[in-house]
Structure formats: C-alpha cells, structure tokens
Design an enzyme around this catalytic site. Structure first.
Site, PDB file in Angstrom:
ATOM      1  N   LYS A  46     -16.305   6.575   5.530  1.00  0.00           N
ATOM      2  CA  LYS A  46     -15.777   5.961   4.321  1.00  0.00           C
ATOM      3  C   LYS A  46     -16.499   6.566   3.130  1.00  0.00           C
ATOM      4  O   LYS A  46     -17.731   6.559   3.084  1.00  0.00           O
ATOM      5  CB  LYS A  46     -15.973   4.446   4.369  1.00  0.00           C
ATOM      6  CG  LYS A  46     -15.419   3.714   3.157  1.00  0.00           C
ATOM      7  CD  LYS A  46     -15.615   2.219   3.287  1.00  0.00           C
ATOM      8  CE  LYS A  46     -15.080   1.489   2.063  1.00  0.00           C
ATOM      9  NZ  LYS A  46     -15.285   0.038   2.137  1.00  0.00           N
ATOM     10  N   TYR A  81     -20.650   4.751   5.978  1.00  0.00           N
ATOM     11  CA  TYR A  81     -20.302   4.606   4.563  1.00  0.00           C
ATOM     12  C   TYR A  81     -21.136   5.592   3.746  1.00  0.00           C
ATOM     13  O   TYR A  81     -22.349   5.476   3.649  1.00  0.00           O
ATOM     14  CB  TYR A  81     -20.593   3.178   4.113  1.00  0.00           C
ATOM     15  CG  TYR A  81     -19.852   2.731   2.865  1.00  0.00           C
ATOM     16  CD1 TYR A  81     -19.125   3.613   2.068  1.00  0.00           C
ATOM     17  CD2 TYR A  81     -19.883   1.395   2.485  1.00  0.00           C
ATOM     18  CE1 TYR A  81     -18.449   3.185   0.939  1.00  0.00           C
ATOM     19  CE2 TYR A  81     -19.210   0.952   1.347  1.00  0.00           C
ATOM     20  CZ  TYR A  81     -18.491   1.844   0.581  1.00  0.00           C
ATOM     21  OH  TYR A  81     -17.828   1.409  -0.546  1.00  0.00           O
TER      22      TYR A  81
END
Length: 290
Positions: free
Chosen positions: A156, A131
């Site tokens: 992400k 992330y």
C-alpha cells in the site's frame, strides 16, 4: 486473496469517558457492510491505530470479525515495536482476521535487511500488506525482496511518488503477477486517475466510512465528484494536521452515528470546518443521486 471494489476503513468510536465504544463500532461496521465493500480494514490509520492500546486493538478486531462474519476479507492494523506488532498479529489471527496492514515501525529505523526481518516475523502470523509511508520508503529492488517473503501479499503506497511506484509495480509483477498494489494516500479517490495509469486499481476509501453513497458513485464512474466533492475535501483536509482522520470521524457523526471525538494528538474539527464539511457532504450526496 480476492479484494476488489471499495475498501472500507472504519473509524474507531470512543464513548464520552474515552473508552472504546464496542456497540457503536459494531453498528458503524454493520452500516458499511450494507453497502457492499470489497474488504474491511479495522484499527488502521482511519481507525486511529496509533492511539489504541493492544487490548483495545484486539477488541476492535473481535467486534469487526463478528460483524463481517467472513462475508468479505477482514484486515487489521499492526505495527510499532516488533513485540507490539506480533501481539497485534496474534490477536487478529485469534479473532479470525484474514490479514494485516503492516504500519511502519515508527522512529526505529534500521537498514533494509532489518526491516525485511521485521516483515518476515509478522508475516509468519498472518498475510501482510506492507504500508509504504513515513520511515518506510522502498526502492523497487527492496520491494521485490519483500514481495518474495512468504505471506507478504501486497504493498500500500502512502507516499504518492508515482515514478517510484511505477518502477516498483513493474519490477514486482515480473515475478509476482498476483501481488496486490493499493493507493493509500488520504482521500485516495482524487489521485486514482494517476494510480490507474500505472496499473494500480485498489485504494482505501476514507469517504466510504461516512458517505458510502458518494464512494460508490465515484467507483461507478461519476467523474463530477472529483472536482465538486473530492478536490474541495482535500483542500479542507489540508487546513489542519490530522484532519485526514478527524474529518472522517466528523463525517460519521454528521451522518447520525455518535462515534465520539478523536484522541490526542489529533484534534476535532472546528465549528467552521464542520459546517464546510456538512455542505460538501450534501453536495456529494446530491451528485451521487443524480
């Protein structure tokens, strides 16, 4: 790993005494599964990952694994200190999760090779989606290095820097054509036209947690929702820090499931903003039906 469609990020319900409400979590995930998500991400950002103890995190993943039952990929949040991240990863693996969404190691920030070692250690336990947000801001060459780590399957993006993300997508796909990219911005649907333009089709849908009908209508091409539902929701979201999570939990409560309050330092939605959210949900549902 096959991920497609709407990705479901459930909230984490708490009882009146502040403890994890396991049965409510099971019901919440079960309701979402009835609408056919492409994957479930439990105990992540929308699930108040940073507010959960390791024991609560493990419990939430076990509940999710039981409800999902292998029907779609199940990911769990992991992160923080290396020791905590490894404990998250091992608990998720034991519960039967398929992978991890690896949050940034908050506060502690070392050089690039230090973060790479952190990712390598966690990815040895389960497949990892990194992330990019907060302290994790990757240059394309650094992202390519991470993509080469066995077990790292995706990135992400929670930054919203389209130029950086375009360069990253192009660089990684030269050697890793099956690598997964996700739009991880809050209320991601609003920015999906931009992300689709650079080849990123996957996104996290916080709206699916409280209004799957709206999320699916948008996925199926109802562009009216961008201006009449998502844009006003983003304006409401920007009024108070932490509302990207608080509004979702409030939305679940408005749809009839008592998932309790958010934990500090987040704050619950004010009465005025709750009324505004209720009106938005009604508008979105009417559009989704028409």
């Amino acid at each position: 790993m096959n991920l497609s469609g709407v990705l479901f990020f459930p909230v984490t319900p708490f009882a009146a005494d502040g403890t994890l409400a396991e049965q409510v979590l099971a019901e919440h995930i079960g309701q979402g599964m009835e609408h056919g998500p492409g994957g479930v991400f439990v105990a992540c950002g929308t699930g108040e990952f940073s507010a959960l103890s390791e024991a609560e995190h493990g419990c939430a993943v076990r509940v999710a694994a039981e409800v999902v039952g292998g029907r779609v990929p199940l990911f769990a949040g992991a992160g923080g200190s290396l020791g905590a991240a490894l404990n998250h990863a091992r608990a998720a693996r034991e519960a039967g999760a398929d992978g991890l969404l690896l949050m940034p190691p908050y506060l502690a920030q070392g050089p690039g090779h230090g973060f790479k070692a952190y990712v390598e250690a966690v990815a040895a336990e389960l497949p990892v989606i990194v992330y990019q947000r907060g302290t994790v801001v990757l240059e394309p060459d650094a992202a390519v290095e991470l993509a080469g780590i066995p077990g790292v399957i995706g990135l992400k993006d929670g930054l919203g820097d389209i130029d950086r993300m375009q360069r990253t997508v192009l660089a990684i796909r030269e050697t890793h054509p099956d690598f997964l990219f996700f739009n991880g911005l809050p209320t991601a649907e609003l920015t999906m036209p931009a992300y689709r333009g650079i080849g990123v089709e996957l996104y996290s849908s916080a709206v699916f947690a409280f209004a799957p009908e709206i999320a699916l209508a948008y996925l199926n091409g109802d562009e009216r929702l961008l201006t009449e539902f998502y844009a006003p929701l983003v304006r409401l979201r920007g009024k108070v820090p932490g509302y990207p999570v608080s509004l979702v939990k409030a939305g679940v409560r408005l749809r009839g499931l008592d998932v309790g309050a958010v934990r500090p330092p987040l704050v619950d939605v004010t009465a005025e903003h709750l009324e505004e959210l209720e009106t938005l949900i009604k508008t979105g549902l009417e559009l989704a039906k028409s």
